[in-house]
Write a protein that holds these residues in place. Structure first.
Motif, PDB file in Angstrom:
ATOM      1  N   LEU A   1       0.824  -1.210   0.000  1.00  0.00           N
ATOM      2  CA  LEU A   1       0.000   0.000   0.000  1.00  0.00           C
ATOM      3  C   LEU A   1       0.856   1.257   0.000  1.00  0.00           C
ATOM      4  CD1 LEU A   1      -2.687   1.541   0.308  1.00  0.00           C
ATOM      5  CD2 LEU A   1      -2.486   1.175   2.785  1.00  0.00           C
ATOM      6  N   PHE A   2       1.833   1.325   0.890  1.00  0.00           N
ATOM      7  CA  PHE A   2       2.623   2.543   1.029  1.00  0.00           C
ATOM      8  C   PHE A   2       3.518   2.793  -0.180  1.00  0.00           C
ATOM      9  CE2 PHE A   2       2.494   2.531   5.959  1.00  0.00           C
ATOM     10  CZ  PHE A   2       1.144   2.852   5.891  1.00  0.00           C
ATOM     11  N   SER A   3       3.931   1.726  -0.848  1.00  0.00           N
ATOM     12  CA  SER A   3       4.739   1.916  -2.053  1.00  0.00           C
ATOM     13  C   SER A   3       3.948   2.604  -3.159  1.00  0.00           C
ATOM     14  CB  SER A   3       5.267   0.573  -2.549  1.00  0.00           C
ATOM     15  OG  SER A   3       4.204  -0.267  -2.977  1.00  0.00           O
ATOM     16  N   ARG A   4       2.612   2.516  -3.096  1.00  0.00           N
ATOM     17  CA  ARG A   4       1.766   3.159  -4.101  1.00  0.00           C
ATOM     18  C   ARG A   4       1.483   4.619  -3.789  1.00  0.00           C
ATOM     19  NH1 ARG A   4      -1.304  -0.169  -7.373  1.00  0.00           N
ATOM     20  NH2 ARG A   4      -1.815   1.814  -8.384  1.00  0.00           N
ATOM     21  N   ILE A   5       1.527   4.993  -2.502  1.00  0.00           N
ATOM     22  CA  ILE A   5       1.111   6.352  -2.147  1.00  0.00           C
ATOM     23  C   ILE A   5       2.249   7.219  -1.622  1.00  0.00           C
ATOM     24  CG2 ILE A   5      -1.215   5.539  -1.629  1.00  0.00           C
ATOM     25  CD1 ILE A   5      -0.552   5.758   1.332  1.00  0.00           C
ATOM     26  N   SER A   6       3.371   6.625  -1.228  1.00  0.00           N
ATOM     27  CA  SER A   6       4.425   7.426  -0.598  1.00  0.00           C
ATOM     28  C   SER A   6       5.037   8.437  -1.559  1.00  0.00           C
ATOM     29  CB  SER A   6       5.520   6.520  -0.029  1.00  0.00           C
ATOM     30  OG  SER A   6       6.089   5.721  -1.045  1.00  0.00           O
ATOM     31  N   ASP A   7       5.036   8.154  -2.859  1.00  0.00           N
ATOM     32  CA  ASP A   7       5.602   9.096  -3.829  1.00  0.00           C
ATOM     33  C   ASP A   7       4.764  10.359  -3.948  1.00  0.00           C
ATOM     34  OD1 ASP A   7       7.678   7.407  -4.349  1.00  0.00           O
ATOM     35  OD2 ASP A   7       6.778   6.503  -6.127  1.00  0.00           O
ATOM     36  N   LEU A   8       3.531  10.315  -3.457  1.00  0.00           N
ATOM     37  CA  LEU A   8       2.659  11.486  -3.527  1.00  0.00           C
ATOM     38  C   LEU A   8       2.898  12.456  -2.377  1.00  0.00           C
ATOM     39  CD1 LEU A   8      -0.685   9.631  -4.414  1.00  0.00           C
ATOM     40  CD2 LEU A   8       0.988  10.635  -5.996  1.00  0.00           C
ATOM     41  N   LEU A   9       3.725  12.077  -1.435  1.00  0.00           N
ATOM     42  CA  LEU A   9       3.974  12.897  -0.247  1.00  0.00           C
ATOM     43  C   LEU A   9       5.372  13.500  -0.295  1.00  0.00           C
ATOM     44  CD1 LEU A   9       2.586  10.434   2.468  1.00  0.00           C
ATOM     45  CD2 LEU A   9       1.414  12.438   1.540  1.00  0.00           C
ATOM     46  N   PRO A  10       5.574  14.616   0.394  1.00  0.00           N
ATOM     47  CA  PRO A  10       6.948  15.127   0.557  1.00  0.00           C
ATOM     48  C   PRO A  10       7.808  14.086   1.258  1.00  0.00           C
ATOM     49  CG  PRO A  10       5.328  16.763   1.239  1.00  0.00           C
ATOM     50  CD  PRO A  10       4.570  15.503   1.015  1.00  0.00           C
ATOM     51  N   VAL A  11       9.113  14.132   1.022  1.00  0.00           N
ATOM     52  CA  VAL A  11      10.016  13.104   1.547  1.00  0.00           C
ATOM     53  C   VAL A  11       9.924  12.949   3.062  1.00  0.00           C
ATOM     54  CG1 VAL A  11      12.436  12.447   1.815  1.00  0.00           C
ATOM     55  CG2 VAL A  11      11.602  13.278  -0.393  1.00  0.00           C
ATOM     56  N   PRO A  12       9.945  14.043   3.858  1.00  0.00           N
ATOM     57  CA  PRO A  12       9.874  13.851   5.321  1.00  0.00           C
ATOM     58  C   PRO A  12       8.593  13.149   5.758  1.00  0.00           C
ATOM     59  CG  PRO A  12      10.627  16.060   4.800  1.00  0.00           C
ATOM     60  CD  PRO A  12      10.150  15.463   3.517  1.00  0.00           C
ATOM     61  N   GLU A  13       7.449  13.537   5.159  1.00  0.00           N
ATOM     62  CA  GLU A  13       6.179  12.915   5.535  1.00  0.00           C
ATOM     63  C   GLU A  13       6.105  11.466   5.062  1.00  0.00           C
ATOM     64  OE1 GLU A  13       6.489  16.014   4.542  1.00  0.00           O
ATOM     65  OE2 GLU A  13       5.839  16.933   6.436  1.00  0.00           O
ATOM     66  N   ALA A  14       6.670  11.190   3.887  1.00  0.00           N
ATOM     67  CA  ALA A  14       6.683   9.807   3.390  1.00  0.00           C
ATOM     68  C   ALA A  14       7.525   8.916   4.301  1.00  0.00           C
ATOM     69  CB  ALA A  14       7.212   9.767   1.965  1.00  0.00           C
ATOM     70  N   ASN A  15       8.676   9.417   4.723  1.00  0.00           N
ATOM     71  CA  ASN A  15       9.519   8.644   5.633  1.00  0.00           C
ATOM     72  C   ASN A  15       8.830   8.411   6.970  1.00  0.00           C
ATOM     73  OD1 ASN A  15      11.612   8.474   3.762  1.00  0.00           O
ATOM     74  ND2 ASN A  15      12.608  10.328   4.500  1.00  0.00           N
ATOM     75  N   LEU A  16       8.157   9.447   7.471  1.00  0.00           N
ATOM     76  CA  LEU A  16       7.441   9.307   8.736  1.00  0.00           C
ATOM     77  C   LEU A  16       6.291   8.307   8.597  1.00  0.00           C
ATOM     78  CD1 LEU A  16       7.198  10.266  11.654  1.00  0.00           C
ATOM     79  CD2 LEU A  16       5.697  12.113  10.853  1.00  0.00           C
ATOM     80  N   LEU A  17       5.633   8.306   7.444  1.00  0.00           N
ATOM     81  CA  LEU A  17       4.547   7.354   7.199  1.00  0.00           C
ATOM     82  C   LEU A  17       5.068   5.919   7.261  1.00  0.00           C
ATOM     83  CD1 LEU A  17       1.599   6.764   6.247  1.00  0.00           C
ATOM     84  CD2 LEU A  17       2.484   6.882   3.907  1.00  0.00           C
ATOM     85  N   TRP A  18       6.164   5.646   6.538  1.00  0.00           N
ATOM     86  CA  TRP A  18       6.734   4.308   6.537  1.00  0.00           C
ATOM     87  C   TRP A  18       7.185   3.894   7.936  1.00  0.00           C
ATOM     88  CZ3 TRP A  18       7.290   0.386   3.031  1.00  0.00           C
ATOM     89  CH2 TRP A  18       6.977   0.662   1.703  1.00  0.00           C
ATOM     90  N   ALA A  19       7.991   4.736   8.547  1.00  0.00           N
ATOM     91  CA  ALA A  19       8.568   4.386   9.844  1.00  0.00           C
ATOM     92  C   ALA A  19       7.496   4.262  10.923  1.00  0.00           C
ATOM     93  CB  ALA A  19       9.604   5.435  10.249  1.00  0.00           C
ATOM     94  N   GLY A  20       6.596   5.251  10.983  1.00  0.00           N
ATOM     95  CA  GLY A  20       5.559   5.221  12.007  1.00  0.00           C
ATOM     96  C   GLY A  20       4.623   4.035  11.857  1.00  0.00           C
ATOM     97  N   ALA A  21       4.272   3.704  10.631  1.00  0.00           N
ATOM     98  CA  ALA A  21       3.360   2.574  10.402  1.00  0.00           C
ATOM     99  C   ALA A  21       4.024   1.248  10.756  1.00  0.00           C
ATOM    100  CB  ALA A  21       2.889   2.563   8.957  1.00  0.00           C
ATOM    101  N   MET A  22       5.299   1.069  10.405  1.00  0.00           N
ATOM    102  CA  MET A  22       5.985  -0.183  10.731  1.00  0.00           C
ATOM    103  C   MET A  22       6.089  -0.378  12.241  1.00  0.00           C
ATOM    104  SD  MET A  22       8.998  -0.855   7.921  1.00  0.00           S
ATOM    105  CE  MET A  22       9.757   0.762   8.035  1.00  0.00           C
ATOM    106  N   VAL A  23       6.401   0.695  12.945  1.00  0.00           N
ATOM    107  CA  VAL A  23       6.510   0.584  14.400  1.00  0.00           C
ATOM    108  C   VAL A  23       5.135   0.361  15.021  1.00  0.00           C
ATOM    109  CG1 VAL A  23       7.241   1.764  16.504  1.00  0.00           C
ATOM    110  CG2 VAL A  23       8.575   2.009  14.411  1.00  0.00           C
ATOM    111  N   ALA A  24       4.110   1.052  14.504  1.00  0.00           N
ATOM    112  CA  ALA A  24       2.755   0.874  15.031  1.00  0.00           C
ATOM    113  C   ALA A  24       2.285  -0.567  14.854  1.00  0.00           C
ATOM    114  CB  ALA A  24       1.794   1.840  14.333  1.00  0.00           C
ATOM    115  N   LEU A  25       2.543  -1.126  13.679  1.00  0.00           N
ATOM    116  CA  LEU A  25       2.139  -2.502  13.412  1.00  0.00           C
ATOM    117  C   LEU A  25       2.894  -3.470  14.316  1.00  0.00           C
ATOM    118  CD1 LEU A  25       0.439  -4.409  11.714  1.00  0.00           C
ATOM    119  CD2 LEU A  25       2.247  -4.406   9.985  1.00  0.00           C
TER     120      LEU A  25
END
Length: 211
Positions: free
Chosen positions: A123-147
């Motif tokens: 999922l994130f590989s499809r949407i992360s390119d639509l976000l600025p780099v800092p927010e995309a990195n936070l999305l990946w990192a925060g979601a992995m830790v949350a899961l």
């Protein structure tokens, strides 16, 4: 024919109870995987992976160590894959000694980890390119830790393991605090408190088991 000393029955009920307790403790140690092998690979993966994230994508988009943008995520995912392989092998060896519902629970729980992370990454590989780099990195990192925190808490609930549940809860709290503070700081907080916390938890659990 005289019985050997080790064949004689216990002298009293108290000795019988102590013998049963010793046998139960021995069996538990034999069937329970070494907590260091379960927690230290993940602790090191987080300490290294999120540490690299912090060095490349620091607070306020500062670059503390210059490196290509793809390196931090590659290091993090690679280290998590290695940790998953190590803990999977350790868990599989322990499961071979157990049959019945407990073995099936362990297998289904491990399968859940794989499916959940694959689905999230897809999922994130499809949407992360639509976000600025800092927010995309936070999305990946925060979601992995949350899961990870949620699955640890679920495992603690399934096996009535208070230590595992508390570990998952601690990971979740650290993750939320890092997300609130913001990109850059999140990676440092998770590396030190999350990764370091798992290293400490593995050591404490091993010492407790040894006693």
């Amino acid at each position: 024919m005289e019985a050997r000393d080790d064949e004689l029955p216990p002298l009293d009920p108290a000795e019988s109870l102590r013998l049963i307790a010793r046998e139960q403790a021995t069996t538990t140690r034999r069937l329970t995987p070494d907590p260091r092998l379960l927690l230290w690979p993940w602790g090191l993966a987080w300490l290294i992976g999120f540490g690299v994230f912090f060095l490349r994508f620091g607070p306020d988009e500062r670059v503390l160590v210059d490196m290509p943008d793809w390196v931090p995520l590659t290091v993090l995912l690679g280290s998590m894959i290695v940790a998953g392989v190590i803990t999977g092998i350790v868990g599989a060896r322990a499961a071979r000694q157990v049959s019945g519902p407990s073995s099936r629970q362990g297998a289904m729980y491990g399968f859940t980890w794989s499916v959940a992370f694959i689905g999230m990454a897809t999922l994130f590989s499809r949407i992360s390119d639509l976000l600025p780099v800092p927010e995309a990195n936070l999305l990946w990192a925060g979601a992995m830790v949350a899961l990870t925190g949620a699955l640890h808490m679920a495992g603690g609930a399934i096996w009535n393991d208070r230590s595992l549940f508390v570990l998952g809860l601690s990971i979740s709290v650290v993750n939320v605090a890092g997300i609130i503070i913001g990109a850059g700081w999140h990676a440092l907080i998770v590396a030190v408190l999350g990764g370091g916390g798992m290293l400490v938890a593995g050591l404490v659990s091993w010492l407790r088991m040894a006693r």
